[in-house]
Design a protein around this motif. Sequence first.
Motif, PDB file in Angstrom:
ATOM      1  N   CYS A  77       6.761   2.834  -4.913  1.00 29.69           N
ATOM      2  CA  CYS A  77       5.913   3.082  -3.756  1.00 29.69           C
ATOM      3  C   CYS A  77       6.831   3.190  -2.448  1.00 29.69           C
ATOM      4  N   LEU A  78       7.609   2.411  -2.377  1.00 27.89           N
ATOM      5  CA  LEU A  78       8.663   2.574  -1.249  1.00 27.89           C
ATOM      6  C   LEU A  78       9.661   3.921  -1.421  1.00 27.89           C
ATOM      7  N   GLY A  81       7.913   8.659   1.811  1.00 29.38           N
ATOM      8  CA  GLY A  81       7.934  10.195   2.423  1.00 29.38           C
ATOM      9  C   GLY A  81       6.639  10.887   1.887  1.00 29.38           C
ATOM     10  N   SER A  82       6.460  10.700   0.624  1.00 29.28           N
ATOM     11  CA  SER A  82       5.478  11.599   0.014  1.00 29.28           C
ATOM     12  C   SER A  82       3.903  11.056   0.384  1.00 29.28           C
ATOM     13  N   LEU A  83       3.882   9.699   0.657  1.00 32.08           N
ATOM     14  CA  LEU A  83       2.569   9.057   1.259  1.00 32.08           C
ATOM     15  C   LEU A  83       2.465   9.467   2.450  1.00 32.08           C
ATOM     16  N   ASP A  84       3.448   9.607   3.234  1.00 33.27           N
ATOM     17  CA  ASP A  84       3.115  10.140   4.612  1.00 33.27           C
ATOM     18  C   ASP A  84       2.723  11.460   4.636  1.00 33.27           C
ATOM     19  N   ARG A 106      -1.314  -1.464   9.400  1.00 33.74           N
ATOM     20  CA  ARG A 106      -1.276  -0.282  10.253  1.00 33.74           C
ATOM     21  C   ARG A 106      -1.565  -0.652  11.722  1.00 33.74           C
ATOM     22  N   ALA A 107      -2.319  -1.516  11.695  1.00 32.85           N
ATOM     23  CA  ALA A 107      -2.623  -2.070  13.412  1.00 32.85           C
ATOM     24  C   ALA A 107      -1.326  -2.583  13.909  1.00 32.85           C
ATOM     25  N   LEU A 108      -0.526  -3.258  13.182  1.00 30.65           N
ATOM     26  CA  LEU A 108       0.553  -3.886  13.547  1.00 30.65           C
ATOM     27  C   LEU A 108       1.750  -2.997  13.802  1.00 30.65           C
ATOM     28  N   VAL A 109       2.056  -2.051  12.607  1.00 33.31           N
ATOM     29  CA  VAL A 109       3.257  -1.381  12.724  1.00 33.31           C
ATOM     30  C   VAL A 109       3.208  -0.129  12.638  1.00 33.31           C
ATOM     31  N   GLY A 110       1.849   0.576  12.500  1.00 37.23           N
ATOM     32  CA  GLY A 110       1.775   1.999  12.589  1.00 37.23           C
ATOM     33  C   GLY A 110       1.597   2.533  11.169  1.00 37.23           C
ATOM     34  N   ILE A 157       7.870   1.399   6.774  1.00 34.46           N
ATOM     35  CA  ILE A 157       7.516   0.255   7.503  1.00 34.46           C
ATOM     36  C   ILE A 157       6.331  -0.349   7.150  1.00 34.46           C
ATOM     37  N   MET A 158       5.338   0.291   6.944  1.00 33.20           N
ATOM     38  CA  MET A 158       4.082  -0.400   6.639  1.00 33.20           C
ATOM     39  C   MET A 158       3.930  -0.937   5.218  1.00 33.20           C
ATOM     40  N   LEU A 159       4.438  -0.387   4.210  1.00 30.00           N
ATOM     41  CA  LEU A 159       4.627  -0.909   2.871  1.00 30.00           C
ATOM     42  C   LEU A 159       5.124  -2.269   2.694  1.00 30.00           C
TER      43      LEU A 159
END
Length: 319
Positions: free
Chosen positions: A196-197, A201-204, A257-261, A266-268
């Motif tokens: 997943c990491l 980029g694909s997840l974005d 998402r609330a913490l780091v966007g 970064i979120m994973l």
Amino acid sequence: MSIAFAITIGPAGLGIGDVLRSARAHVVGGSTGLTALEDAIIWDSRLPQSLLAATCGAGLAVCGAVLQALLRNPLADPFVLGISSGASVGAVAVVLLGVGSGVVGMAGGAFVGAGLAFSLVLLLSWLAGGTTDRVLLAGIAVTQLFSALTSFIVYTAADAEQTRGVLFWLLGSLSAPTWSQVQICAAVALMGVLVCLFSSGSLDAFTFGNDTALSLGVNVARARIILLTVTALLTAVIVSVAGAIGFVGLVLPHAARALVGVRHRIMLPTVVILGALFLVWADIAGRVLVSPQELPIGVVTAIVGVPAFVIILIRQGRR
């Protein structure tokens, strides 16, 4: 620190120093300075249980984050694909009907059932057009089907004691895990998190839709199959060992998402840490609230998760 603290909770009167000495003795050798019973409580009971809680929490949280981006649905979680219901059918088929009981145990039956449920979801979504919303609808249909099958098997084939044991497992249970179960879950969770990491980029890109992902050079079909398969495999392994633990994959991605966007690179990692911490402390609560009995961890996560879920709905509605 949370895992070390979790191990000290209980009537044995253990301290964090005892936990560290026992772990050091088993890893690098030497004397623990503890009695055989105290060492067994730490190394054979509480440490694998806390490590399994951390692993399951991290895995479920990552699966939820990936599915919410992949399906573009903030309410998606690891069980939206019908995997939990399929695992339930496999487990009760082994325990109550004796299907394959000489070959696989309850965990093995749960894994087979989860795989069959996910295969059915993929087949139904492909027949319906293969879009992400069709995957979600197919998962809902399969969830209802397998939940009905589980209830039918329990109602027709179980006595009172068997029903109690099956229902406790279905609500989520981390009690008495083996080191082999911890190792398998940790290995699969590590593999899933790394995949997943690498796909962050694909997840974005998926967050903005399939057309946008295609325009950015993402192989949409391949990425979707890989990520859905990884999340299904990870969820199936966790459910086969720990039962159905809800709300972890639904709520914690929103907290991350609330913490780091919303950037998944970064979120994973953030959601991995939050998921591990959350389930370790939920396991502590399950052992303390109704002591000396142990509350199913799925009950604890639901008690915490439902209010958080309501808050998320209200905030999104206001936006």
